[in-house]
Each structure stands twice: as structure tokens, then as C-alpha cells.
Design an enzyme around this catalytic site. Structure first.
Site, short mmCIF file in Angstrom:
data_model
loop_
_atom_site.label_atom_id
_atom_site.label_comp_id
_atom_site.label_asym_id
_atom_site.label_seq_id
_atom_site.Cartn_x
_atom_site.Cartn_y
_atom_site.Cartn_z
N ARG A 167 97.75 -56.23 40.34
CA ARG A 167 97.41 -54.83 40.15
C ARG A 167 97.32 -54.32 41.52
O ARG A 167 97.00 -55.04 42.75
CB ARG A 167 95.86 -54.87 39.67
CG ARG A 167 95.62 -54.99 38.21
CD ARG A 167 94.18 -55.34 37.86
NE ARG A 167 94.04 -55.19 36.32
CZ ARG A 167 92.94 -56.02 35.75
NH1 ARG A 167 91.97 -56.61 36.31
NH2 ARG A 167 92.74 -55.61 34.46
N ILE A 171 76.46 -48.42 61.36
CA ILE A 171 77.70 -49.43 60.91
C ILE A 171 78.96 -48.46 61.16
O ILE A 171 80.17 -49.27 61.30
CB ILE A 171 77.62 -49.75 59.58
CG1 ILE A 171 77.63 -48.64 58.47
CG2 ILE A 171 76.24 -50.78 59.39
CD1 ILE A 171 78.05 -49.21 56.80
N ASP A 172 79.04 -47.30 61.34
CA ASP A 172 80.31 -46.43 61.42
C ASP A 172 81.04 -46.65 62.76
O ASP A 172 81.88 -46.26 62.88
CB ASP A 172 79.79 -44.87 61.13
CG ASP A 172 79.51 -44.71 59.72
OD1 ASP A 172 79.51 -45.62 58.92
OD2 ASP A 172 79.32 -43.64 59.21
N MET A 175 82.60 -47.38 53.79
CA MET A 175 81.85 -46.34 54.82
C MET A 175 82.93 -45.71 55.57
O MET A 175 83.47 -46.56 56.09
CB MET A 175 80.42 -46.74 54.77
CG MET A 175 79.66 -46.69 53.53
SD MET A 175 78.11 -47.23 53.93
CE MET A 175 77.11 -46.85 52.46
O1 F6P Z 1 76.25 -43.28 58.82
C1 F6P Z 1 76.02 -44.30 58.13
C2 F6P Z 1 76.40 -44.29 56.86
O2 F6P Z 1 76.52 -45.57 56.15
C3 F6P Z 1 77.84 -43.48 56.55
O3 F6P Z 1 78.75 -44.32 56.48
C4 F6P Z 1 77.47 -43.18 55.03
O4 F6P Z 1 78.25 -41.85 54.63
C5 F6P Z 1 76.13 -42.70 54.93
O5 F6P Z 1 75.37 -43.57 55.82
C6 F6P Z 1 75.30 -43.04 53.71
O6 F6P Z 1 74.18 -42.50 53.75
P1 F6P Z 1 73.03 -42.87 52.44
O7 F6P Z 1 72.47 -44.04 52.59
O8 F6P Z 1 71.95 -41.80 52.82
O9 F6P Z 1 73.85 -42.44 51.20
#
Ligand code: F6P
Length: 376
Positions: free
Chosen positions: A178, A142-143, A185
């Protein structure tokens, strides 16, 4: 290269909307078009090490296209070169189990491995290719931070979720006057915060690639209040750097391929804004809502195209490649190129410029402090 007799398929790293659509496309293309059976490996590289796998039945992929998650399961652990094994006294021992993994691949008769994953999984795929395994990668995250492809599947879904969340936060923010901070993420890249923030109409967007200053963030929030808009939406990526350069890490776990679990910057930003502006603030951490649930039509289509291309590449006997979107076409690119760098947001990216044009601030708008840093 000869066509494979059996293809192994695994999903690695964090899950992502569209994984099931890839599984469906790989299984259907390989089996349906080429007569090559696909073996689904459970829980990524962990299941490969443990030998947990089974042949996928064509029919069980029937309803997968719109399902979130991955029917195969996945994990952030299980790197064959950094594998967590139970130690003698109950502690965790990190070991190199790559030889055993290679044996498993041979024993199962997997001529080609299709690895669906992000940066960590592509690094592992490249190392396996270096050990003689035929590997085809499919970019997932997703990143959206994989450099070799224009976009990864899952990103569009995550951005839609962020955009909708901001819509909802905006009405309650405006009712209560507010400042709403939303943490999204994005470990190393701010694509989700940038695209989701622009789509939702955020007022301030904080991302890892653009260093921000507290004074600049406060000023924008106060200016809006002075102009009668007594609310603001601040969209912050989990990986954004604080003005002192630090990241906010929630926990570390050495068993993971990437030990650091990010999270918590939203709370820090909200607290500082409340202190610095006297405006009431609240924080929402969107977290795994961004990864769960049904993929958008865009992600279903992209995932299907990636899955078809990966199966075709595997059936041609290609190896050491990752399928990637370049322009309108899906092409194989060398895995080495895919892992060479991460795709971060260029600070002068057209979307950053468009955002600035419509009044979005990135917290970098003030000239450098001349007061010894007191205004940071
Ligand atoms: O790499 C994808 C991601 O969704 C990141 O954005 C996030 O830091 C990480 O995975 C979170 O991973 P987990 O589900 O292991 O906490």
C-alpha cells in the site's frame, strides 16, 4: 536594571514536550540561586487576565523534568489585544484587555514576566515589553519555526515520534503493498516532516516550502511499484500547499491567536494518489501524539538550559529578550528580532539535499507542464 522581587511565569500557545522542564529550571534557578520567588500563571495569558496564579513551591518541581504537557496549563486563546469575551447574546466579542492585564501584573507584584511560547506568544511578549513590562521569552514549539534560535525544544521529541510512526507504517505498508500517507504537524514550516521523514525513511516528503505537483508524486509511487517496491511512504506536513496553492483548513476559530486550524491534507493526498495510480492507499494523521508525552533527553536538556538562562536574564533585570540557542551557547536575543520572521525550510537546505541524495522525492522533480496544466 534592578533584580526582580517576583517573577511571573506562563506557558502560552500549544503545549510541547519540555515545558515542564523549563518551569522546573526557571523556578529552581530563580528561587534556589537568587532567592527570587516565581509565580506560576495558569493557562497562559488567559490566566494572567483572570488573575489565576500562585507562587511555585520549590519541591513541587521535583519530578517535572520528564513530564509531558505543562503543569501550569496553556491555551491558544487569550491574546490581551484580541481577547474573547462573552457578548450580550451569548456570542463572542473580541476585545483589547491589555490595560487590565497590565494592572494584573502590577497588582501581583510581578517585576518580570517569563513567557514560554511560540511565535504568537513572542508577539504578545514583545507588545507587553512595548508597554513597559519586563519580559523574557523562552522559545517553544514542536514546529521549530522560530527564526532567532537554532532549534526549539519539543522538536526533537516530535521528530522521534514521527520517525517511529513511519517505522511502524512501513512494515504494514510493505505487507499489504500500500501507499501510506502520514500527515504530521508543521503549520508554516516543514521541519517536522523533513526531519521525521528522513529519519523514518519516507519515500516522498511534502512541505510548505517546496511546491509539489501531483504528476511528480504519482510518478515516483508508480516507479517504485514498477521496480518491485509495491509500497510507499508519503510524509506530508499539515501546512503543505496543494498544487493550486491552497492550504487544507479544518476549521477556523476567531478566539484563537491564529484562527485557522489546519488538518486534512493527508486525506486529500491519499485520495489523489489512489485515483492517480490505482494503488491502494491509507492515511494516518499523527496529530497531537506529536505533542504529548515524555520529552526526549535532548529536549529535557535544551529546555533546562533555556529555563536556567531565562531565570538568569530575569534576575539580572534584562527585558525585551528571548533566550536562544546559537551554536552551542544560549544567548539573549532581542524579542523584536525573534518575531521578525519565521524559520522556514530553505529549499536548498543541506537536509533537503541529503534527502534527495538518498532518493527521497519532494514532488517537484518533473519539468513544468507543457500541456496547459493537465498533468498537475
Ligand atoms: O504550533 C504548534 C502546533 O502543533 C501546529 O503544528 C499545529 O498546527 C497547531 O499547533 C495545532 O494546534 P491545536 O492544538 O490548537 O489544534
Amino acid at each position: 536594571m534592578t533584580a526582580p522581587r517576583r517573577i511571573g511565569l506562563l506557558t502560552g500557545g500549544g503545549d510541547c514536550p519540555g515545558l515542564n522542564a523549563v518551569i522546573r529550571a526557571v523556578a529552581r534557578t530563580a528561587r534556589g540561586r537568587h532567592g527570587v520567588p516565581v509565580v506560576g500563571i495558569e493557562d497562559g495569558f488567559e490566566g494572567l487576565y483572570e488573575g489565576r496564579m500562585r507562587e511555585l513551591d520549590y519541591n513541587e518541581t521535583a519530578t517535572l523534568i520528564g513530564e509531558g504537557g505543562t503543569m501550569l496549563g496553556t491555551t491558544n486563546k487569550g491574546d490581551p489585544w484580541h481577547y474573547p469575551l462573552p457578548g450580550e447574546n451569548g456570542e463572542v466579542r473580541i476585545a483589547d484587555v491589555s490595560d487590565r492585564v497590565l494592572e494584573r501584573i502590577r497588582e501581583a507584584g510581578l517585576d518580570t514576566l517569563v513567557v514560554v511560547g511560540g511565535d504568537g506568544s513572542m508577539h504578545i511578549a514583545a507588545r507587553l515589553a512595548g508597554r513597559g513590562v519586563r519580559v523574557v521569552g523562552v522559545p517553544k514549539t514542536i514546529d521549530n519555526d522560530l527564526a532567532a534560535t537554532d532549534v526549539t525544544f519539543g522538536f526533537d521529541t516530535a521528530v522521534s515520534i514521527v520517525s517511529e510512526a513511519i517505522d511502524r507504517l512501513t512494515t504494514t505498508a510493505s505487507s499489504h503493498h500500500r501507499v501510506m500517507v502520514i500527515e504530521v504537524m508543521g503549520r508554516y514550516a516543514g521541519w517536522i516532516a523533513l526531519a521525521g521523514g528522513v529519519a523514518g525513511g519516507a519515500d516522498t516528503i511534502l512541505i510548505p516550502e517546496i511546491p509539489f505537483r501531483w504528476a511528480s508524486v504519482f510518478r515516483h509511487v508508480r516507479e517504485r511499484a514498477r521496480r518491485g517496491r509495491r509500497y510507499s511512504i508519503v510524509c506530508v506536513a499539515e501546512g503543505a500547499k496543494l498544487p493550486d496553492g491552497g492550504e487544507v483548513v479544518k476549521a477556523t476559530d476567531e478566539r484563537r491567536t491564529d484562527a485557522r486550524q489546519l488538518g486534512g491534507i493527508g486525506e486529500v493526498v491519499a485520495t489523489r494518489i489512489a485515483q492517480g495510480t490505482d494503488l491502494e492507499t491509507r492515511v494516518t494523521v499523527l496529530g497531537h501524539l506529536q505533542r504529548g508525552g515524555t520529552p526526549t533527553a535532548h529536549d529535557r536538556i535544551l529546555a533546562t538550559r533555556f529555563g536556567v538562562a531565562a531565570a538568569e536574564a530575569a534576575c539580572r533585570g534584562d527585558s525585551g529578550v528571548m533566550v536562544a540557542l546559537r551554536g552551542t551557547g544560549i544567548v539573549p536575543v532581542p524579542l523584536q528580532e525573534a518575531i521578525a520572521s519565521l524559520r522556514t525550510v530553505p529549499p536548498a537546505h543541506p537536509l533537503v539535499q541529503a534527502a534527495r541524495a538518498v532518493g527521497v522525492r519532494f514532488g517537484d522533480e518533473m519539468p513544468p507542464a507543457t500541456d496547459g496544466g493537465a498533468s498537475r
